[in-house]
Scaffold this motif. Sequence first.
Motif, mmCIF file in Angstrom:
data_model
loop_
_atom_site.group_PDB
_atom_site.id
_atom_site.type_symbol
_atom_site.label_atom_id
_atom_site.label_comp_id
_atom_site.label_asym_id
_atom_site.label_seq_id
_atom_site.Cartn_x
_atom_site.Cartn_y
_atom_site.Cartn_z
ATOM 1 N N GLN A 22 0.800 -1.306 -0.064
ATOM 2 C CA GLN A 22 0.113 0.052 0.111
ATOM 3 C C GLN A 22 0.916 1.298 -0.031
ATOM 4 O O GLN A 22 0.680 2.032 -0.612
ATOM 5 C CB GLN A 22 -1.012 -0.025 1.277
ATOM 6 C CG GLN A 22 -1.785 1.268 1.261
ATOM 7 C CD GLN A 22 -2.791 1.379 0.115
ATOM 8 O OE1 GLN A 22 -3.125 0.403 -0.448
ATOM 9 N NE2 GLN A 22 -3.243 2.452 -0.053
ATOM 10 N N ALA A 25 1.920 1.839 -3.353
ATOM 11 C CA ALA A 25 0.932 2.293 -4.298
ATOM 12 C C ALA A 25 0.584 3.609 -4.190
ATOM 13 O O ALA A 25 0.256 4.367 -5.108
ATOM 14 C CB ALA A 25 -0.401 1.468 -3.833
ATOM 15 N N GLN A 124 -2.374 8.745 5.751
ATOM 16 C CA GLN A 124 -1.722 7.920 5.083
ATOM 17 C C GLN A 124 -1.228 6.642 5.879
ATOM 18 O O GLN A 124 -1.410 5.436 5.502
ATOM 19 C CB GLN A 124 -0.671 8.523 4.229
ATOM 20 C CG GLN A 124 -1.217 9.279 3.133
ATOM 21 C CD GLN A 124 0.005 10.306 2.514
ATOM 22 O OE1 GLN A 124 0.886 10.848 3.276
ATOM 23 N NE2 GLN A 124 0.076 10.475 1.288
ATOM 24 N N VAL A 128 -2.118 2.489 5.225
ATOM 25 C CA VAL A 128 -1.052 1.599 5.164
ATOM 26 C C VAL A 128 -1.267 0.475 6.337
ATOM 27 O O VAL A 128 -1.117 -0.567 6.109
ATOM 28 C CB VAL A 128 0.282 2.424 4.981
ATOM 29 C CG1 VAL A 128 1.440 1.364 5.226
ATOM 30 C CG2 VAL A 128 0.510 3.043 3.835
ATOM 31 N N ALA A 131 -4.039 -1.486 5.392
ATOM 32 C CA ALA A 131 -3.664 -2.349 4.397
ATOM 33 C C ALA A 131 -3.060 -3.863 4.836
ATOM 34 O O ALA A 131 -3.281 -4.887 4.493
ATOM 35 C CB ALA A 131 -2.810 -1.742 3.277
#
Length: 140
Positions: A22, A25, A124, A128, A131
Motif C-alpha cells: 500500500q 501504491a 496515509q 497503510v 492494508a
Amino acid sequence: MISVTRLDIADADVLIEGAVAQAKAIGVPMCIAITDEAGQLIAFCRMDGGKVTSTTIAIDKAFTAAGAKKATHEYGIASQPGAPAYGIGSAIGGRLMVVGGGLPVIVDGHVVGGIGVSSGTPDQDRAVAQAGIDAFLNQI
C-alpha cells in the motif's frame, strides 16, 4: 493459567508485506512496526526513503495500539484540551501515541498484536496500517 494468542514472525511478515504494498501504491515510503499483544516489537521495516525520525514513532504507535487495545487516532480525539484523556500523550514516558497510524490487530475478538506506521500524513499512515491488517486477515 492463561493461554495467549499472539502474532508470530510469519504473521508479522504478512502484515509488513501488505503495508509495504500500500505504501508503494501511494508513493510514500514508510516505517512499519509489528508488535505482539503486549506491545513488544516482533518485526520492523524502514522502506528506502522512510523517515529516520519515523522509526521510533512507528514502534510506539504499534506499542500503543496493542497495549491499549485501541487505535492511536482514537486517543488523538480523546486527548484534546477539555476531552476526557487530555494530556495522555505524555503517559508511559511519552510512548503513548495519539497520532493516527497505529492499529490493534484483532482476531476472533482478541488483540493479538499491533501495527504502527509512520512517515506519511496520519491518514496515509492509518491506511497503510489497515492494508497490512487486511492482508493478514485475508490469509488466516
